[in-house]
Scaffold this active site. Structure first.
Site, short mmCIF file in Angstrom:
data_model
loop_
_atom_site.label_atom_id
_atom_site.label_comp_id
_atom_site.label_asym_id
_atom_site.label_seq_id
_atom_site.Cartn_x
_atom_site.Cartn_y
_atom_site.Cartn_z
N SER A 278 11.21 118.16 -42.99
CA SER A 278 12.43 118.95 -43.12
C SER A 278 13.66 118.06 -43.23
CB SER A 278 12.57 119.87 -41.91
OG SER A 278 13.78 120.57 -42.00
N LEU B 46 23.47 119.85 -41.02
CA LEU B 46 22.69 120.99 -41.53
C LEU B 46 23.31 121.65 -42.76
CD1 LEU B 46 21.63 122.71 -38.17
CD2 LEU B 46 20.20 121.30 -39.66
N ASN C 221 13.54 124.27 -35.92
CA ASN C 221 14.29 123.04 -35.67
C ASN C 221 15.06 123.20 -34.36
OD1 ASN C 221 15.98 120.86 -35.59
ND2 ASN C 221 16.88 121.18 -37.62
N CYS D 170 19.08 121.48 -32.26
CA CYS D 170 20.40 122.02 -32.60
C CYS D 170 21.13 122.30 -31.28
CB CYS D 170 20.29 123.36 -33.33
SG CYS D 170 19.32 123.33 -34.83
N ILE E 46 7.70 113.98 -34.36
CA ILE E 46 8.89 114.29 -33.61
C ILE E 46 10.09 114.38 -34.53
CG2 ILE E 46 8.16 113.21 -31.44
CD1 ILE E 46 9.76 110.70 -32.33
N GLY F 84 7.46 110.78 -38.30
CA GLY F 84 8.29 109.72 -37.74
C GLY F 84 7.95 108.37 -38.34
N GLY G 26 9.37 111.77 -44.30
CA GLY G 26 10.80 112.03 -44.45
C GLY G 26 11.55 110.88 -45.07
#
Lengths: 325, 337
Positions: free
Chosen positions: B50, B102, B158, B161, B222, B275, B297
């Site tokens: 994400s 975001l 998520n 936040c 994570i 990660g 990612g």
């Protein structure tokens, strides 16, 4: 299979799509204070349009991300067909590493990336303004405009003669070239904005293209907007990915609805209509965020949305000259 | 190890990219890469992470999204967000810090424009949801649940936040707050729910236990680690937001430890490991530690093809060792002595 995977190239066959290639360095040479690298990249050379950039992997210790560079020149024909030039200044471990690669070394390159400069859809004189190594993408642009039968004039500035890139090339590519240096070591003493009005008057420029430091682009955009001359600028922003996924390289850009939105320099740019960038908006202002109560205020800025009031984003006839609807 | 990006080993991946039998004659095509991630059937265990694949369109310029295990989209919030001012990123040793805020088009625009496009491309879509309150999360989850059945394969929560109802404390740092969000999301949707946790807690197992009790079907382990950089000359933080999330190879050992620790404590809970994954051998480590699938990612920032290449590379890695199914690796850590 829509992805081409032959040899060491990856990417789609679509000529609009970027590719990843392992590219042989053909030469590394000094241009004043800067370095120029030429590498063999047939598909990138064929697909590149002025204003686009490449992302090059660097091997400096502990670095992770690729480095973005404007495409300064490409060769599509002749003995050196399929080559790409980039010009850069050493200002970190990545560019330092890149300044030490040798001919026949291999670089991993992704490109061409980003939106190119739009070309005028009617007969106008074009003024190309470069600051420092920001003049690099204007070389390729000048070739395209000239090929289209348009008059090209150039205005190039830098702090010193050593940092003035491509003096001979600028003269060769243009009907006229004016140079400025802050210390007066070459051309007019001062900055490009000091002579901008004179050059616009003398050349009768109907469009302006600019690339260089943001303060220069802001000043050029403001003056062109006041004079109702359409202006396109290529910005240099800190980038993470260069392909639109990390949202690092954003610029505040005012839409036709007057709302300011954060646009990614890598995929929505690097070329923007200079009259639409919200230059008045401090980069430290919070652009967010519709109804975000916890938003933190920047120094000297109130929290909340950006001011939406502003001058009309377009000079008269701006959209028409770029062939926009 | 040497973090030279050119040693991400593009040559090996490139040589393998044809998808045919491996170089040494092993029939790589016979290797079974399918996994069942908490009820979510994936064709292979490699997903995007994400916030690292934007809407999907950006990576689709390079290769076909339907070839990935799943596309985990950038977190979706109730309202559109423009994000934080720049600088939003700072490169650090073998990693990077980010504080984007975001930025996303909001759930309504995502449902209208992004989801149909992803489905048309044949992607397996995992929707990441974010919010400032339990109600925010619940609202987004309800809106996503109204999408056509089968269009969203799973929801990832998520939890990193700030919670405006609890002094801005990050949900993921509080077991009750995390559980409340997951309970709200899980009750709003019929698809598998994954809770994405942070390692910035005293006991990740305690948080994991709480969200599983609240209805999470699996865990994403994570999220980034909170970090900071300062320009030594100007004294300014590297990020406008002062603090940001550290990602990339720098956090890989931490992520791996978290996956292992949670898998040991909760062996039946499916884990999407995440990660600093860059190479096939990193994927293998996460699977051995207990992850059923992984998401990639920061490596996609460096190499847009990495998620595809890891799938091909994993297939060859398994074939070369005569391992017929990728699931044979999951949780396989051999003890010393």
């Amino acid at each position: 299979m829509s992805s081409r995977q032959a040899g060491q190239l990856r990417g789609r066959d679509d000529v609009e799509a970027p590719v990843r290639g392992r590219c042989e360095v053909l030469s590394r040479r000094r241009e004043g204070a800067y370095w120029t690298l030429t590498f063999a990249a047939k598909e990138i050379a064929e697909r590149a349009r002025p204003g686009q950039f490449v992302q090059i992997a660097v091997g400096a210790p502990h670095t992770l991300l690729r480095r973005p560079f404007s495409i300064a020149r490409v060769s599509r024909q002749g003995a050196s067909a399929g080559t790409v030039d980039v010009v850069f200044d050493v200002h970190g471990p990545g560019t330092d590493w890149l300044s030490k690669v040798e001919a026949h070394d291999t670089l991993e390159v992704v490109g061409p990336l980003g939106k190119p400069f739009p070309l005028p859809q009617r007969q106008v004189n074009c003024l190309l303004i470069g600051g420092g190594y920001g003049v690099a993408p204007l070389f390729l642009l000048a070739e395209h405009l000239t090929r289209q039968g348009l008059r090209v004039d150039m205005l190039v500035g830098a702090s010193t003669l050593e940092r003035l890139l491509g003096v001979v090339e600028s003269k060769r590519l243009s009907a006229s070239a004016v140079f400025t240096t802050d210390d007066g070591s070459y051309g007019e003493p001062g900055q490009v904005t000091d002579v901008l009005d004179d050059v616009l008057d003398r050349t009768g420029a109907g469009v302006v293209y600019a690339c260089g430091p943001n303060p220069m682009l802001a000043a050029v955009s403001q003056r062109c907007t006041e004079r109702e001359v359409p202006v396109q600028v290529a910005v240099e922003e800190l980038m993470g990915c260069g392909i639109g996924v990390c949202f690092t390289c954003v610029m505040p850009v005012r839409g036709k609805d007057q709302h300011v939105r954060m646009k990614r320099a890598c995929v929505d740019g690097p070329v923007f209509n200079g009259s639409r960038i919200a230059w008045d908006v401090s980069r430290y202002a919070v652009p967010s965020v519709l109804g975000e109560p916890g938003a933190v205020a920047g120094p000297g800025d109130g929290a909340g949305p950006l001011p939406d009031a502003g001058p009309p984003p377009d000079a008269e006839g701006d959209a028409a000259v770029w062939g926009e609807a | 190890m040497n973090p030279d990006v050119r040693r991400i080993d593009p040559t090996e991946r490139l040589a393998s990219s044809g998808g045919g039998p491996g170089r040494d004659g092993d029939d790589a095509t016979a290797v079974d890469l399918r996994v069942d991630l908490g009820g979510l059937a994936l064709a292979n265990p490699i997903a995007t992470a994400s916030g690292c694949a934007a809407s999907g369109r950006e990576l689709d310029r390079f290769a076909d999204l339907d070839q990935l295990g799943a596309v985990v989209v950038k977190s979706i919030t109730r309202e559109p967000r423009e994000g934080l001012p720049t600088p939003r990123m700072a490169e650090t040793p073998s990693g990077m810090l980010n504080a984007i805020g975001l930025q996303n088009p909001g759930v309504e625009a995502w449902l209208e424009h992004d989801l149909p496009w992803l489905l048309e491309r044949g992607a397996t879509v995992v929707a990441s949801v974010a919010g400032r309150s339990v109600d925010d999360f619940a609202h987004v989850a309800r809106r996503l649940a109204a999408a056509p059945a089968g269009s969203i394969a799973a929801v990832e929560v998520n939890l990193s936040c700030p919670n405006v109802e609890d002094r801005g404390l990050v949900f993921a740092c509080s077991a009750p707050d995390s559980a409340a969000v997951v309970r709200a999301v899980a009750s709003a949707t019929d698809v598998p729910v994954f809770a994405k946790l942070t390692s910035d807690v005293t006991s990740i197992v305690e948080i994991a236990d709480a969200v599983v009790g609240a209805g999470a079907d699996g865990l994403t382990l994570i999220n980034t680690l909170l970090g900071m950089a300062i320009d030594p000359e100007t004294g300014r933080p590297g990020l406008w937001n002062t603090y940001g999330g550290l990602s990339g190879p720098a956090i890989r050992p931490v992520a791996l430890r978290n996956v292992h620790q949670v898998h040991q404590a909760l062996p039946h809970v499916p884990i999407l490991g995440c990660g600093g994954i860059q190479q096939v051998t990193d994927v293998v480590q996460f699977l051995r530690a207990g992850a059923t699938a992984v998401s990639v990612g920061t490596a996609s920032f460096v190499d847009p093809f990495v998620a595809w290449d890891l799938g091909d590379g994993l297939r060859r890695w398994l074939a070369a060792r005569g391992i017929p199914r990728v699931t044979d690796l999951i949780g396989k850590v051999e003890p010393w002595g």
